[in-house]
Design an enzyme around this catalytic site. Structure first.
Site, short mmCIF file in Angstrom:
data_model
loop_
_atom_site.label_atom_id
_atom_site.label_comp_id
_atom_site.label_asym_id
_atom_site.label_seq_id
_atom_site.Cartn_x
_atom_site.Cartn_y
_atom_site.Cartn_z
N ALA A 1 0.82 -1.22 0.00
CA ALA A 1 0.00 0.00 0.00
C ALA A 1 0.85 1.26 0.00
O ALA A 1 0.46 2.28 -0.57
CB ALA A 1 -0.94 0.00 1.21
N GLN A 4 -5.55 5.00 -2.37
CA GLN A 4 -6.35 5.81 -1.44
C GLN A 4 -5.95 7.28 -1.58
O GLN A 4 -4.96 7.62 -2.22
CB GLN A 4 -6.12 5.25 -0.03
CG GLN A 4 -6.85 5.94 1.09
CD GLN A 4 -5.93 6.90 1.82
OE1 GLN A 4 -4.72 6.94 1.60
NE2 GLN A 4 -6.51 7.70 2.70
N ILE A 7 -4.38 9.74 -0.25
CA ILE A 7 -3.09 10.42 -0.05
C ILE A 7 -1.89 9.56 -0.46
O ILE A 7 -0.76 9.84 -0.08
CB ILE A 7 -2.93 10.87 1.42
CG1 ILE A 7 -3.16 9.70 2.38
CG2 ILE A 7 -3.86 12.04 1.71
CD1 ILE A 7 -2.89 10.02 3.83
N LYS A 8 -2.15 8.54 -1.29
CA LYS A 8 -1.04 7.71 -1.77
C LYS A 8 -0.34 8.38 -2.95
O LYS A 8 -0.79 9.39 -3.49
CB LYS A 8 -1.56 6.32 -2.15
CG LYS A 8 -2.11 5.52 -0.99
CD LYS A 8 -1.08 5.28 0.11
CE LYS A 8 -1.46 4.19 1.09
NZ LYS A 8 -2.70 4.42 1.81
N HIS A 9 0.79 7.79 -3.38
CA HIS A 9 1.54 8.33 -4.52
C HIS A 9 0.63 8.56 -5.72
O HIS A 9 0.66 9.61 -6.36
CB HIS A 9 2.63 7.34 -4.97
CG HIS A 9 3.80 7.22 -4.05
ND1 HIS A 9 3.69 6.87 -2.74
CD2 HIS A 9 5.14 7.38 -4.28
CE1 HIS A 9 4.90 6.82 -2.19
NE2 HIS A 9 5.79 7.14 -3.11
#
Length: 386
Positions: free
Chosen positions: A174, A198, A200-202
């Protein structure tokens, strides 16, 4: 002097921190083409699962996971649940999983009646492979590892355990889009891998995930399980006599989400380089400051994806207060899972390494909106002591 190394210009030339927001811990990375991509989908025939999902899977696979196959889903948790189902985990089977992770790693086992056997952490909050080996029993069917913060686990040792004991190795990646282990992208080796998109992921799709499957014979089953157990290919041919023989789920990604993911994928290399540059700057500027150690900074055989900058610190509560007074947000983000009643609660002394670091880890800002000047300011604040 440490301060001379940190500051490249006089302190009064740095931007004044707005303490109403300051340097926040997280901020979504919205790519430049996000709005136009979504608008294109909204004016098309497909807004649910359609051709953009197929394209996103194909491009993600070519970049990160080939020859392993990709299936886009509604969340990382969806992807993990599907991986556990495809591994044929049954009630009362045992799975070894990290005690320190997002609860999403372990909650799907509760859906399935699978027994979770928690393993301790190593010095960098990844799963302790030596403890994993001690926990293997005849009932063990799989090992789940989490690349905490974007730092790859000790995969050679885990793959060796999987081969020796005939166990599935399932990677919760994740945090680790773009991470590499010994020159290979995470996601290209293990039986199953999950990536999260999600908020705020890369790469973000608002919420979403990617299931990566090594065994090509499982791909069609995975597609059925993703969509109610229905063979969509046959259904779209108009063959209405099709039976449903597996319990499936509504775990698909939509074309709206995939179009956002495609925009993020287009900018990914630049975004990853920015985060890794900030991570390296943190390592350089904090290495001589007493009372703080950047987690995961010592490896040369793996490439950190730099989703989180986590440090082991002295007097954490004092440090958090000190940072807050200077407009800098910090936090723990993830917690040991044995603190939660749903997982059976905590047995004192069972995980000594987790116990030792539990009150000492802290996440500092690292995202698309953070600048190198921000990192220098944070290092300056830390250098003053707390």
């Amino acid at each position: 002097m440490i301060l001379d190394k940190i500051l490249e210009k006089p302190m009064n030339e740095y931007p004044v921190m707005d303490t109403r927001e300051g340097i926040v811990l997280f901020y979504p990375n919205i790519p430049a083409k996000a709005a136009s991509n979504i608008t294109e989908v909204l004016h098309s025939r497909w807004i649910g699962q359609g051709p953009k999902v197929d394209e996103f899977e194909r491009r993600f696979e070519l970049k990160f996971t080939y020859p392993n196959k990709c299936l886009a889903v509604g969340s990382g948790t969806d992807a993990l649940h599907l991986a556990y189902l495809l591994a044929d985990l049954q009630p009362d089977d045992e799975v070894i999983a990290p005690v320190f992770t997002c609860t999403a790693t372990n909650i799907p086992f509760l859906y399935m009646g699978v027994n979770i056997v928690f393993a301790d952490v190593d010095d960098n909050l990844n799963i302790d492979v030596k403890h994993v080996e001690q926990l293997i029993t005849p009932k063990t069917k799989a090992i789940v590892c989490v690349h905490y913060g974007g730092l790859p686990c000790d995969m050679d040792e885990l793959w060796a355990l999987g081969k020796k004991h005939n166990l599935f190795i399932i990677e919760d990646a994740a945090h680790a889009v773009g991470a590499k282990y010994k020159g290979r992208y995470i996601g290209s080796e293990s039986d199953f891998t999950m990536f999260s998109f999600q908020a705020i992921k890369h790469i973000t799709t608002g919420d979403g995930g990617m299931l990566v499957v090594k065994d090509p014979t499982l791909v069609e089953k995975a597609k059925r399980l993703r969509w109610f157990g229905i063979d969509r290919t046959s259904k779209q041919k108009g063959i209405w006599e099709n039976d449903i023989v597996e319990v499936g789920y509504k775990y698909q990604m939509t074309d709206i989400a995939a179009s956002l993911g495609l925009a993020g994928l287009e900018e990914f290399d630049e975004h990853l380089a920015h985060r890794q540059r900030l991570y390296r700057l943190y390592c350089e500027l904090l290495k001589d400051i007493p009372g703080i150690r950047v987690i995961g900074s010592e490896y040369t055989d793996r490439e950190h994806a730099a989703w989180l900058l986590t440090a082991e610190v002295d007097h954490r509560e004092d440090l958090m207060r000190h940072l807050r007074e200077h407009g800098i947000e910090s936090g723990q983000v993830h917690y040991r899972n044995d603190k939660y009643s749903i997982f059976g609660g905590r047995t004192p002394g069972q995980f000594p390494k987790m116990d030792a670091i539990e009150e000492r880890y802290l996440v500092l800002p690292l995202h698309a909106r953070v600048t190198e000047d921000d990192i220098r300011y944070i290092a300056y604040v830390l250098q003053k002591g707390w």
